[in-house]
Design an enzyme around this catalytic site. Sequence first.
Site, PDB file in Angstrom:
ATOM      1  CG  ASP A 168      52.497 -33.769  55.505  1.00 47.35           C
ATOM      2  OD1 ASP A 168      52.246 -34.522  56.369  1.00 47.35           O
ATOM      3  OD2 ASP A 168      52.211 -33.886  54.309  1.00 47.35           O
ATOM      4  N   GLY A 170      52.247 -36.150  46.545  1.00 49.51           N
ATOM      5  CA  GLY A 170      51.079 -35.390  46.383  1.00 49.51           C
ATOM      6  C   GLY A 170      51.226 -34.455  45.569  1.00 49.51           C
TER       7      GLY A 170
END
Length: 806
Positions: free
Chosen positions: A742, A632
């Site tokens: 996450d 990301g």
Amino acid sequence: MLDGCSCLVLLVLSIGIAGVNGQLDFLGFINIDCGLPIPSIVDNGDTSGNFQFLSDEQFIDTGINKQISSLHSPEGMSNLYLTVRSFPNGTRNCYTFRSLTVGNKYLVKGAFFYGNYDNLNLAPIFDIYLGVNYWVTVNSIVDTFYFPEIIATATADYLQVCLINTGKGTPYISWLQLKELETSMYPNNPTVDSSQSLVHVLRFNLGASYRPLVRYPDDHHDRWWWSQTAHTWLEVSTNSSVGNPDPEYDPPSFIIQTAAFTSSTKEALQIRWTSNDPSTKFLVVLHIVEIEDISKIDFREFDINCNRDTWFESVNPGRHFTQINGKNVTANWVAFQPTGYTSYLMSLEATARSTLPPLLNSIEVYKFANATGVPTDVGDVTAINAIKENYKVTKGWSGDPCIPIDYAWTGLRCTIYSNVPRITHLNLSSAGLTGELISFFGNLTALVSLDVSGNDLSGALGTYLDQLVALKYLDVTGNENISSTLPPGLQKRQQDGTLTFKSKIGEFTQQSKKKKVPVVLIAVVGAVVLLLLAVAIILVFCLRKRPDNQIYTPRANENTGSSPLTNNYGGNYAYSPAANISHGNNAGQNYANISKPSGSGKGMLNFDNRQFTYNDLKQITNSFQNNIGTGGFGSVYLGVLENGTQVAVKMHSHSSSQGVKEFLAEAQNLTRVHHKNLVSLLGYSMDGDCMALVYEYMQEGTLQDKLRVNGRPLSWKERLRVACESAQGLHKACNPPLIHRDVKTDNILLNTNLKAKIADFGLSRAFNNASSHVSTAVVGTPGYLDPEYYQSYQLSEKNWLHTSNV
Ligand SMILES: *[C@@H]1O[C@H](CO)[C@@H](O)[C@H](O)[C@H]1NC(C)=O
Ligand SMILES: *[C@@H]1O[C@H](CO)[C@@H](O)[C@H](O)[C@H]1NC(C)=O
Ligand SMILES: *[C@@H]1O[C@H](CO)[C@@H](O)[C@H](O)[C@H]1NC(C)=O
Ligand SMILES: *[C@@H]1O[C@H](CO)[C@@H](O)[C@H](O)[C@H]1NC(C)=O
Ligand SMILES: *[C@@H]1O[C@H](CO)[C@@H](O)[C@H](O)[C@H]1NC(C)=O
Ligand SMILES: *[C@@H]1O[C@H](CO)[C@@H](O)[C@H](O)[C@H]1NC(C)=O
Ligand SMILES: *[C@@H]1O[C@H](CO)[C@@H](O)[C@H](O)[C@H]1NC(C)=O
């Protein structure tokens, strides 16, 4: 364990030896446990058990004793922190150490542990002065210890430590310690003297990761030497004690007996700290002694640089001497005074001919603080304190009467004569004085105006008042039984017309004394008071609801000010006697968490990570040739460091949805935590537009790939181990815990041995131990989130477990 009998003997002994008169004990210390109610009772004291602490009653006459909340005092916490003295009244409240020696040097250490003693769950911010000079601002953080230290010269036979209310909460203090230093220490020129003092920034013991703290009795001044190490540093130690060749800084032998060195001559040994103010000047003292048995053919030599300046060239840490600038010196330390920056990088770099890497035993960093404030004339101070004592003046008088001007005592005014403040105006009108006018009034020899009207004074005006040669105004009206006859000297001055003397009762015009208050006024005031009371009750009722919503105190976890990355470097950190590193904001402030140390004593470093330039990265990755993945954050490239270590270089891409914030979060978190099941951060880059993080390389890639695509499937046993190791990385790694937010197979990486490590801390945030839940916006990857958390927005340690659904 001691049996009951020897305990008793010890107790009796300790009462016998402690400085019960508030004087230095035979070790040169005065130790004060603040908020301890019983006068002169010796508390068992610190965890080290080596000190007798006295109740603070004889050192201060203001403030109230409080106990910290039991929720904030874990088992095993030293008694010293259980009580605090707090100061709801008065701007300035001071402790006084008496019977000191003018011109001697003293090390003063304070301890502040808020412990929610006032149930406000909001730690206050306040200033500390040493006498009339600013020392430090205490910016407490809930559940965090703070231990400011200063080395200063006594300009009188007493030293005062003053807590100043700056309007950001009620000042408090846990304990206070003073130690007399030998005059040879921290020498006058250029360090400590009557015009400047040294405020502690950091003091590290290197190469001793097995021992978190060295203090008294190993350091007989009770300086605290925290173990620090970077994970690339190696350690060497010797069992033979090192004689002290160095009376200036008097390092304890234990500090010299261990040292750290880097893994190669190419790697510099670096330590960073920060400063809020570029004009601040620092004193850096390095202790450098060769304790490794090096062979004849080997040779250790390095330069000492700080930012752009080279302070020492070709330092050779000989076993019994140090070579500085080509000269042999017998001392084994070097000291220098950098200034002009907000961020300092001290770097020991091997010279070209050196065959061994740079080595360092220990480091002390202080910042210079002005001690230029001149206290009030000693005679005036003695006299006014005697007056205060005699009449039990309740004006909140504490500290120096005149200086700093902002905190000067009420009811008096001062004038500076040849650089020394003198009391020139004293107004004790209607101050409840009774008895005679004591002779100490005559010792305030610079008085111009004295107003003692409206009291219950009696007796004669003694000849001692003739010493007041500058007196122009004297008011004794409103004292029924005081004589109206002046002593001869003043009488003459009255006749000259240089003195105005008011003595007749009738002349006393103030309303405060015995004046009747009209009934109407009472009624009106009564009504107003009732109204205010009602409003207050309603307000209190409303406000009481607040604490429920305030369990999460942002200040406890979040750095304010500069970027977390710079904040995370620097010597602003220390361990508590049993604790982990935490964060602080100001250079010179040492915070430590209350929690017990986790796992390894090594690591938890904030200054060891290497900084790379864009060009370095280009070189390491061979011009970004080998792209090994995309997250990301941006692309990840394989690289090789000079010493052959493989690394993963995670470059930040401009199109990335994760921004600077996540980048900094990751850098900050990983510099804070080191665990065998977390991917290690080796360095970072913030070079212009280039932001990058450099990690250890995990050869087998992500768990997701391993499970889904790559060749041989994982065995059941391997899967179980991976799951356990990941969980360990998440749960054991750091205290206070981090919430990863996450966790997914994508973010679990495997090395050649299929050992699992957690990566990608870009979304994580520190979890406040003290609170039961944290409310944050929901972030993470849908499908991997705990449904409870997704619905409630409430993150707790419980669903944090769920969140890590491997
Ligand atoms: C603070 O002041 C109030 C009123 O002036 C007084 O009642 C109280 O006792 C004082 N408290 C302390 C701790 O001095
Ligand atoms: C120092 O002494 C300890 C125990 O006495 C021993 O284990 C250690 O190996 C010694 N270290 C050195 C460098 O001699
Ligand atoms: C410094 O001391 C070493 C060891 O005693 C000696 O070999 C060397 O010649 C000395 N250097 C100078 C410049 O005096
Ligand atoms: C220290 O004092 C000097 C002279 O009084 C002044 O110029 C300087 O600004 C002061 N420094 C600080 C940090 O207060
Ligand atoms: C002393 O203070 C009182 C009020 O507190 C004031 O009325 C009086 O004028 C003052 N005296 C002098 C000499 O200023
Ligand atoms: C106060 O003044 C008297 C003289 O009246 C003197 O003897 C005494 O030493 C002085 N006290 C102090 C503490 O200076
Ligand atoms: C003044 O003295 C008289 C006689 O000694 C005594 O009765 C009175 O109480 C005194 N007044 C005050 C205010 O002390």
